[in-house]
Design a protein around this motif. Sequence first.
Motif, PDB file in Angstrom:
ATOM      1  N   GLU B 235      10.150  -1.352 -12.046  1.00 44.65           N
ATOM      2  CA  GLU B 235       8.818  -1.896 -11.837  1.00 44.65           C
ATOM      3  C   GLU B 235       8.939  -3.083 -10.886  1.00 44.65           C
ATOM      4  O   GLU B 235       9.897  -3.863 -10.984  1.00 44.65           O
ATOM      5  N   ILE B 236       7.976  -3.176  -9.960  1.00 40.22           N
ATOM      6  CA  ILE B 236       8.008  -4.306  -9.031  1.00 40.22           C
ATOM      7  C   ILE B 236       6.727  -5.119  -9.240  1.00 40.22           C
ATOM      8  O   ILE B 236       5.622  -4.600  -9.034  1.00 40.22           O
ATOM      9  N   VAL B 237       6.901  -6.345  -9.683  1.00 42.61           N
ATOM     10  CA  VAL B 237       5.744  -7.217  -9.910  1.00 42.61           C
ATOM     11  C   VAL B 237       5.823  -8.374  -8.919  1.00 42.61           C
ATOM     12  O   VAL B 237       6.844  -9.045  -8.814  1.00 42.61           O
ATOM     13  N   SER B 243       1.326  -3.862 -10.383  1.00 41.89           N
ATOM     14  CA  SER B 243       2.757  -3.576 -10.263  1.00 41.89           C
ATOM     15  C   SER B 243       2.998  -2.214  -9.603  1.00 41.89           C
ATOM     16  O   SER B 243       2.218  -1.278  -9.764  1.00 41.89           O
ATOM     17  N   ALA B 244       4.087  -2.131  -8.853  1.00 38.81           N
ATOM     18  CA  ALA B 244       4.455  -0.867  -8.204  1.00 38.81           C
ATOM     19  C   ALA B 244       5.520  -0.187  -9.058  1.00 38.81           C
ATOM     20  O   ALA B 244       6.237  -0.842  -9.815  1.00 38.81           O
ATOM     21  N   LYS B 330       5.627   3.894  -5.587  1.00 36.05           N
ATOM     22  CA  LYS B 330       4.170   4.006  -5.495  1.00 36.05           C
ATOM     23  C   LYS B 330       3.539   2.682  -5.912  1.00 36.05           C
ATOM     24  O   LYS B 330       3.923   2.109  -6.939  1.00 36.05           O
ATOM     25  N   GLY B 331       2.608   2.216  -5.113  1.00 37.17           N
ATOM     26  CA  GLY B 331       1.952   0.963  -5.473  1.00 37.17           C
ATOM     27  C   GLY B 331       0.945   0.536  -4.417  1.00 37.17           C
ATOM     28  O   GLY B 331       0.601   1.317  -3.500  1.00 37.17           O
ATOM     29  N   PHE B 334      -0.331  -3.142   0.350  1.00 37.35           N
ATOM     30  CA  PHE B 334       0.275  -4.356   0.918  1.00 37.35           C
ATOM     31  C   PHE B 334       1.575  -4.742   0.209  1.00 37.35           C
ATOM     32  O   PHE B 334       2.511  -5.223   0.828  1.00 37.35           O
ATOM     33  N   LEU B 335       1.603  -4.487  -1.093  1.00 39.34           N
ATOM     34  CA  LEU B 335       2.843  -4.787  -1.826  1.00 39.34           C
ATOM     35  C   LEU B 335       3.992  -3.931  -1.289  1.00 39.34           C
ATOM     36  O   LEU B 335       5.115  -4.413  -1.093  1.00 39.34           O
ATOM     37  N   LEU B 336       3.687  -2.651  -1.022  1.00 40.49           N
ATOM     38  CA  LEU B 336       4.744  -1.762  -0.549  1.00 40.49           C
ATOM     39  C   LEU B 336       5.246  -2.153   0.843  1.00 40.49           C
ATOM     40  O   LEU B 336       6.388  -1.888   1.192  1.00 40.49           O
TER      41      LEU B 336
END
Lengths: 383, 361
Positions: B235-237, B243-244, B330-331, B334-336
């Motif tokens: 998970e990417i926060v 979160s992605a 997947k997310g 802009f976060l990606l």
Amino acid sequence: MKPFIKFFSSLELAIACMVLGLVLVFVGTLDQVHLGIHGATERYFYSFFVMWEIPNSEVAIPYLPGGYTVGTTLLINLITALFTRFRFSWKKAGVLMIHFGVISLLIGELVSSMMQVDSNMAIDEGATKNYSEDRTISELVIIDHSHSTTTDRVYAFPKAMLKTNHDVRHEDLPFSISINQFMTNSVIRKRDENTPSKSLIANKDIGLDYYAIETPKTGKMDEINRNTANLTIFDSEGNVAGTWLASLAFPLQRFSFEGKDYSLQIRNKRYYHPFEIKLIDFSFDRYLGTNIPMNYSSMIELTNYDTGENREFLIYMNHPLRYSGLTFFQSSFTPDELTTILQVVSNPGRHLPYISCILIFAGLSFQFGFGLITFIGKRLKRS
Amino acid sequence: MTRILRLIWTTLLVSALAFSGCKRATVAVYDVPKEANPSSKPKTAATLPNQNAPKGRIQWTKPDAWTELVPTAFRKGNYIVEGSSGAKTEITVSSFPGSVGGILANVNRWRGQASLSPITSDELARSLTQISVQGQSGQFVDIEPESTDPSAIYIVAAIFLYGGESWFFKMSGPQEIVSTQIATFEQFVNGLAFLDTEPEPEAAAIKPTDGELAFDVPAGWTESKGSSMRLASYEIVKDSFPSADFSITSFPGEAGGLSANVNRWRQQIGLPKWSDEQIQTELKTVKSDSFTFALFDLKPVTDDEKANVKERVLAAILKSDDRSWFYKLKGDVFLLETQRNKFRDVLLTSRFESSPGNNDL
């Protein structure tokens, strides 16, 4: 006609049906130990009469009316009573609703028993399937692989046609199949010096290495009846092409006949659907740090050939997928947790029990509510 | 009134007869698409993940007292012994690539089957007997029940690591029978023959079976609770973005093919499907020292898409001859954008390490 109507609309008949229903449920539940759920349901509830087979003979005599007889009689009784004895008034509107509720419940069960189709779809993770299988019904299939370059033609002979010393054929097949022996349940053994001589007639494919021994039929849920047939294929002149041993769970056995490719197999009855289901992921979640099951779920992708529809669904406990008149329940999985088993149910009468319950609930509420209000009214008047 | 009743009875009678007529047996004839290999079983050990090509095999002789059952996908040998009381014990032979989680994990799993509590590695050493058959060393495990109940489960097993595979010879069942068969089982194990077979030709550049997939986890990525199928789940926060989710999954074969998978991902975030030509045009490759990945950046491009689609998918596919691995991030769009290089690093550092476990015994 009058005595006839009097009999069918009588309260005595209704009570007799209910008592017989109780007896059936009691006896059927006890016999479930021997027959399993399917066996007991077929014998006691989805039958007109419960038969008793005289030992050491093929004669069976009825000793109890079956579920169909009791249910149909009760249905006729309720309808007849409704028309002959019931006089409509608002005071009795609740009773009328209860009657209709019970009638729709009986009709619903009749429709379900006659038309419900239960099958299973076992899909490996990453694999796709477009058919489900009925694990309680098997069939002998002859597959013509030379039919076309893209499709195979399947000839499925239901189990009911497979009887010892009987022939089965289809007009489009150039051969006939003679069932030398059909075993409803069997164990498979490797051929050795103890192989009975009658099993040695199999001279093709798997039958050269294995033979079957007949065992008693089972109705238990966790056991299967391994249907096995020893069969010979004859050409139109009556010449023998070969004898095969076909058994449930054996793979397809291929053979050539008059230059065309065929294969034969005994397998569970299949229902092909106009859509395919791919299992993306099966999940068996446990409570943290324990082996106690928390949830089973299958993430699937459904693709409809006709409409081009492509969707993902998550099927989990108590959250089935309803699609195209079918309901897909999360039913089971293999121990390696790489294959899900979905129960696929087609039941045109599935709404009727809900309608019945609503009608009965509303009828009872109205009837008791009406009685209560009348009673309170009288008390207030008196005081 | 009489007419209505007559009508109802007739309808019920006719319906009952019509329904009962439905059950008449007839031959069903229908066409189905050809299967690739109709005589193959639906699932064999070869389709399971992380399988090694066997480089040796063990041969055995069935004792007379045992009844042979048909082998299954996992059981190379499948036997049964029935006691006088009708209770049965089964003897199985299975083999799996690698160490299959190690001896301790397997012994504890078997102890669980025998309703016994797990043991530590020190206790394990005490309960193992080293054996040697035809010069091949192995271990003999004796899992005796604590209860004296004749129906308590008793398990004995012999384990050999041979030809890159773990071979398990296991007898389990009620102790009343198992205890009578131990001598026969020991004879059976002592009669094993260890044979050499030619190694499988090395066809694929990727050798997934060389171990478990590993990669350097980028900073800021935290491991998340994935499903049983995910090989990795992160998970990417970051900031106030939703979160992605990053996952690696693996399937036998091509798992539906490139087009089906790419379009499924596009549909998941609300983007329209691509044609096969578009997919080929958009396909980019990322080469690491060991592997070549097919990379897709699925993001809104047109004004209409930008207005409606807020998510993006970075996906990479790694293929061997018989398996595919799917890396998917997947997310938020802009976060990606901030995670693009990290995703690339994951691909570049991917490798197969050590031997994996397998619980299908």
